[in-house]
Design a protein around this motif. Sequence first.
Motif, PDB file in Angstrom:
ATOM      1  N   CYS A 139       0.822  -1.213   0.000  1.00 20.18           N
ATOM      2  CA  CYS A 139       0.000   0.000   0.000  1.00 20.18           C
ATOM      3  C   CYS A 139       0.860   1.269   0.000  1.00 20.18           C
ATOM      4  CB  CYS A 139      -0.920   0.002   1.220  1.00 20.18           C
ATOM      5  SG  CYS A 139      -2.043  -1.405   1.304  1.00 20.18           S
ATOM      6  N   SER A 140       2.035   1.183  -0.582  1.00 20.77           N
ATOM      7  CA  SER A 140       2.990   2.298  -0.530  1.00 20.77           C
ATOM      8  C   SER A 140       2.460   3.581  -1.168  1.00 20.77           C
ATOM      9  CB  SER A 140       4.302   1.897  -1.206  1.00 20.77           C
ATOM     10  OG  SER A 140       4.066   1.517  -2.554  1.00 20.77           O
ATOM     11  N   SER A 141       1.515   3.457  -2.073  1.00 15.54           N
ATOM     12  CA  SER A 141       1.012   4.642  -2.780  1.00 15.54           C
ATOM     13  C   SER A 141      -0.205   5.274  -2.089  1.00 15.54           C
ATOM     14  CB  SER A 141       0.631   4.273  -4.216  1.00 15.54           C
ATOM     15  OG  SER A 141      -0.395   3.288  -4.216  1.00 15.54           O
ATOM     16  N   ASP A 142      -0.615   4.700  -0.950  1.00 15.07           N
ATOM     17  CA  ASP A 142      -1.806   5.200  -0.269  1.00 15.07           C
ATOM     18  C   ASP A 142      -1.459   5.569   1.179  1.00 15.07           C
ATOM     19  OD1 ASP A 142      -4.314   5.599   0.960  1.00 15.07           O
ATOM     20  OD2 ASP A 142      -5.283   4.256  -0.471  1.00 15.07           O
ATOM     21  N   PRO A 143      -1.178   6.839   1.462  1.00 15.09           N
ATOM     22  CA  PRO A 143      -0.775   7.271   2.809  1.00 15.09           C
ATOM     23  C   PRO A 143      -1.810   6.945   3.886  1.00 15.09           C
ATOM     24  CG  PRO A 143      -0.367   9.005   1.200  1.00 15.09           C
ATOM     25  CD  PRO A 143      -1.168   7.960   0.499  1.00 15.09           C
ATOM     26  N   ALA A 144      -3.093   7.060   3.552  1.00 16.48           N
ATOM     27  CA  ALA A 144      -4.131   6.804   4.550  1.00 16.48           C
ATOM     28  C   ALA A 144      -4.130   5.334   4.986  1.00 16.48           C
ATOM     29  CB  ALA A 144      -5.500   7.179   3.985  1.00 16.48           C
ATOM     30  N   LEU A 145      -4.000   4.429   4.020  1.00 13.71           N
ATOM     31  CA  LEU A 145      -3.964   3.000   4.372  1.00 13.71           C
ATOM     32  C   LEU A 145      -2.692   2.668   5.142  1.00 13.71           C
ATOM     33  CD1 LEU A 145      -5.398   1.065   1.288  1.00 13.71           C
ATOM     34  CD2 LEU A 145      -6.581   2.113   3.218  1.00 13.71           C
ATOM     35  N   PRO A 303     -21.676   5.226  11.365  1.00 12.27           N
ATOM     36  CA  PRO A 303     -20.947   5.405  10.097  1.00 12.27           C
ATOM     37  C   PRO A 303     -19.431   5.453  10.225  1.00 12.27           C
ATOM     38  CG  PRO A 303     -22.831   6.882  10.203  1.00 12.27           C
ATOM     39  CD  PRO A 303     -22.719   6.253  11.550  1.00 12.27           C
ATOM     40  N   PHE A 304     -18.915   6.038  11.301  1.00 10.94           N
ATOM     41  CA  PHE A 304     -17.462   6.212  11.401  1.00 10.94           C
ATOM     42  C   PHE A 304     -16.755   5.051  12.089  1.00 10.94           C
ATOM     43  CE2 PHE A 304     -19.070  10.599  10.995  1.00 10.94           C
ATOM     44  CZ  PHE A 304     -18.371  10.972   9.857  1.00 10.94           C
ATOM     45  N   CYS A 305     -17.519   4.028  12.504  1.00 12.19           N
ATOM     46  CA  CYS A 305     -16.888   2.861  13.129  1.00 12.19           C
ATOM     47  C   CYS A 305     -16.205   2.000  12.071  1.00 12.19           C
ATOM     48  CB  CYS A 305     -17.931   2.034  13.881  1.00 12.19           C
ATOM     49  SG  CYS A 305     -18.452   2.769  15.436  1.00 12.19           S
ATOM     50  N   LEU A 306     -15.213   1.252  12.510  1.00 17.71           N
ATOM     51  CA  LEU A 306     -14.492   0.359  11.604  1.00 17.71           C
ATOM     52  C   LEU A 306     -15.389  -0.783  11.167  1.00 17.71           C
ATOM     53  CD1 LEU A 306     -11.661  -0.334  10.372  1.00 17.71           C
ATOM     54  CD2 LEU A 306     -11.315  -1.812  12.367  1.00 17.71           C
ATOM     55  N   ASP A 307     -15.371  -1.065   9.877  1.00 15.78           N
ATOM     56  CA  ASP A 307     -16.101  -2.211   9.341  1.00 15.78           C
ATOM     57  C   ASP A 307     -15.234  -3.450   9.580  1.00 15.78           C
ATOM     58  OD1 ASP A 307     -17.437  -4.147   7.950  1.00 15.78           O
ATOM     59  OD2 ASP A 307     -17.794  -2.924   6.174  1.00 15.78           O
ATOM     60  N   THR A 308     -15.518  -4.180  10.643  1.00 16.12           N
ATOM     61  CA  THR A 308     -14.666  -5.307  11.037  1.00 16.12           C
ATOM     62  C   THR A 308     -14.795  -6.501  10.106  1.00 16.12           C
ATOM     63  OG1 THR A 308     -16.411  -5.972  12.590  1.00 16.12           O
ATOM     64  CG2 THR A 308     -14.592  -4.655  13.471  1.00 16.12           C
ATOM     65  N   GLU A 309     -15.847  -6.518   9.275  1.00 15.93           N
ATOM     66  CA  GLU A 309     -15.999  -7.650   8.356  1.00 15.93           C
ATOM     67  C   GLU A 309     -15.110  -7.506   7.110  1.00 15.93           C
ATOM     68  OE1 GLU A 309     -19.271  -6.204   9.247  1.00 15.93           O
ATOM     69  OE2 GLU A 309     -19.341  -7.547  10.970  1.00 15.93           O
ATOM     70  N   ARG A 310     -14.738  -6.278   6.795  1.00 13.46           N
ATOM     71  CA  ARG A 310     -13.909  -6.068   5.593  1.00 13.46           C
ATOM     72  C   ARG A 310     -12.436  -6.157   5.975  1.00 13.46           C
ATOM     73  NH1 ARG A 310     -14.968  -1.860   1.058  1.00 13.46           N
ATOM     74  NH2 ARG A 310     -13.255  -3.180   0.340  1.00 13.46           N
ATOM     75  N   ARG A 332      -9.716 -16.035   7.522  1.00 15.21           N
ATOM     76  CA  ARG A 332      -9.983 -15.537   8.858  1.00 15.21           C
ATOM     77  C   ARG A 332      -9.576 -14.077   8.987  1.00 15.21           C
ATOM     78  NH1 ARG A 332      -5.654 -18.965  10.448  1.00 15.21           N
ATOM     79  NH2 ARG A 332      -6.773 -20.478   9.148  1.00 15.21           N
ATOM     80  N   LEU A 333      -9.905 -13.474  10.131  1.00 15.56           N
ATOM     81  CA  LEU A 333      -9.519 -12.096  10.393  1.00 15.56           C
ATOM     82  C   LEU A 333      -8.014 -11.993  10.565  1.00 15.56           C
ATOM     83  CD1 LEU A 333     -12.261 -11.050  13.003  1.00 15.56           C
ATOM     84  CD2 LEU A 333     -12.197 -10.477  10.568  1.00 15.56           C
ATOM     85  N   THR A 334      -7.451 -10.880  10.099  1.00 13.98           N
ATOM     86  CA  THR A 334      -6.019 -10.625  10.290  1.00 13.98           C
ATOM     87  C   THR A 334      -5.771  -9.374  11.126  1.00 13.98           C
ATOM     88  OG1 THR A 334      -5.830  -9.204   8.333  1.00 13.98           O
ATOM     89  CG2 THR A 334      -5.603 -11.590   8.002  1.00 13.98           C
ATOM     90  N   GLY A 335      -6.783  -8.522  11.218  1.00 15.91           N
ATOM     91  CA  GLY A 335      -6.611  -7.248  11.918  1.00 15.91           C
ATOM     92  C   GLY A 335      -6.314  -6.103  10.980  1.00 15.91           C
ATOM     93  N   PHE A 336      -5.974  -6.411   9.735  1.00 14.59           N
ATOM     94  CA  PHE A 336      -5.698  -5.355   8.740  1.00 14.59           C
ATOM     95  C   PHE A 336      -7.023  -4.999   8.054  1.00 14.59           C
ATOM     96  CE2 PHE A 336      -1.552  -7.445   9.244  1.00 14.59           C
ATOM     97  CZ  PHE A 336      -0.772  -6.333   9.545  1.00 14.59           C
ATOM     98  N   ARG A 337      -7.655  -3.975   8.594  1.00 10.15           N
ATOM     99  CA  ARG A 337      -8.970  -3.527   8.110  1.00 10.15           C
ATOM    100  C   ARG A 337      -8.892  -2.016   7.918  1.00 10.15           C
ATOM    101  NH1 ARG A 337     -11.555  -6.790  13.078  1.00 10.15           N
ATOM    102  NH2 ARG A 337      -9.775  -5.752  14.013  1.00 10.15           N
ATOM    103  N   TYR A 338      -9.405  -1.537   6.793  1.00  9.38           N
ATOM    104  CA  TYR A 338      -9.140  -0.151   6.410  1.00  9.38           C
ATOM    105  C   TYR A 338     -10.386   0.691   6.170  1.00  9.38           C
ATOM    106  CZ  TYR A 338      -4.817  -2.670   5.307  1.00  9.38           C
ATOM    107  OH  TYR A 338      -3.713  -3.467   5.362  1.00  9.38           O
TER     108      TYR A 338
END
Length: 572
Positions: A139-145, A303-310, A332-338
Amino acid sequence: MVRYPEAAKSLPYWNCPELLYCGKTISVITGNHLAHNPEKSAMSDTSIQIILDADMPFIRHPDKPGCVEESRFFDSLSFTYLPLLRSCTALETEGIPFKLAIAFSPTLCEMMSDPLLQTRYIEYLDRTIEYGLSELERCSSDPALRELIKLNMDMMQLNRRDYVEIYDRNILGKFDYFATHGFIEILATTATSCFLPMFSDIPEAVNAQIETGLLTYRTHFTAIPSGFWLPAMAYTPGIEVVLKSYGFQYTVLETHGLLFASPAPDTGIFASATCKNGLSVFARDKNSCLEVTDPSTGFARAPFCLDTERDIGFELDSETLAPLFDVNTGRRLTGFRYWSRHAGADGKRAVYEPAKAHEAVRAQALEFLDRRKETLEKASSLLEGEPVCITCAFPASYFGTEWYEGVAWLESLFRQAAVRSDISFSLPLANVRLRPAEKRIDPYHSSWFASGYAEEVLNSTNDWMYPYVRKATVRMIDLADRFPDDTGLKERSLNMAARELLLAQTLDWYTGMTRSEESEYAKARFEESLKAFTVVYESLGSNFISTEWLTTTEKKHNLFRDMNYRVFSHKK
């Protein structure tokens, strides 16, 4: 929907949900109440008590590292229990009062204290932290991620530091510390999450669950438990007698378990009621809990909560995920959710913004406190200034694991309540009050499932399981009576049989059959435990058992090390 008895619908306050919770308010409807008195409406003692059900079925596969079910245990450590301890530590350090009740299931306690799972959890953390480096590159090209990746890596590094260096892998010890210092109250519960009403006609099975659970409690915690958590808050008449016989002072039921008691308690759900044998019962305020957990409108859906399913664990290809886990063993979940639950102008999910999410969490906490204050004020006024409380009970995993911001919300509750004079938090034991003139009650059948009773536990997907487990239970009682004084290999075999039977009674296997993604595993675990029990039962008839098989099974299911099969014997 909960199906209530038809007789209840004739009550004068049936169609007034706000007043339904207070039996005293019948007089409000009939016009016989006292005139409003400002002095009496002032709250004398109002509080909220929060109870977390910290439960997980026993999952330990020495020969299958990296299975999906094991990763769920690691997720609960990473996103629920370690963050919760950090919040409690921060509150204590800053001198902010907090009160929280937790029911740790013995199966979860045994997993938390298991050396193999402890080692695997550290390896899981190391893999996740290392994988974060490759994710930063992807994700080097996306500062937010990249900021979100760093956030998750920082959290995992913090988890590793706390788990290894501060708690020395023993997080139960820290919870016990908070319990001995009066911040947390730890409730006892059954050995496995057994739906007790299904075995209410076999008292030896109920006794075995309670006694084995108590033995495990004493292994991990210091205090003597005053409260008992009924798995799924499942109650049927007669359970209160058993709990009282073991010295427990209170338990917790679903709302209708108290509202439809006979007779209905004058204080509704706003205070402990007393059963005819002296056991106190609290009722969960289901409406307050749904405000938090409702799958459509709950706080986690803001709306501003993390979507834990994605999570990237469900979205990236197997080659990209290979350094983290083998996709063939299950995603499974990895914890990397954006992504947040908020959709942008283009209709796509917006990138998660932690600062905005935590602002929303503080607002949600304030909203929750204000609504509870309003309800408690009304209850206190209607009950003429008697002490009142609201009981909120949740699955512990909801906070942090399902609702990413959930632990922060709990901490915000305590912080905001600390600077208010109109509401506070309390522990259940402090709210157990025996009133001399109070009428004693018989609670109503209830559970906290959506149906209100047992439709999720006994239905067409799992009804085939009960004849087998009940037959095995009766056989275990017979074995305990026939071999009361055996030692050596026979005692080891009988303890193994008892252990496997308790595992076969685990509620999760029955509810898991109703979910397609879990049914295969639930069926396999149920059959595995029943088969192990049957091997022991038949071996006692033939007077031969393979010591190699026995040792292998003991090592695999190594919980309840002090198991005593005699807990299944008839009480004399």
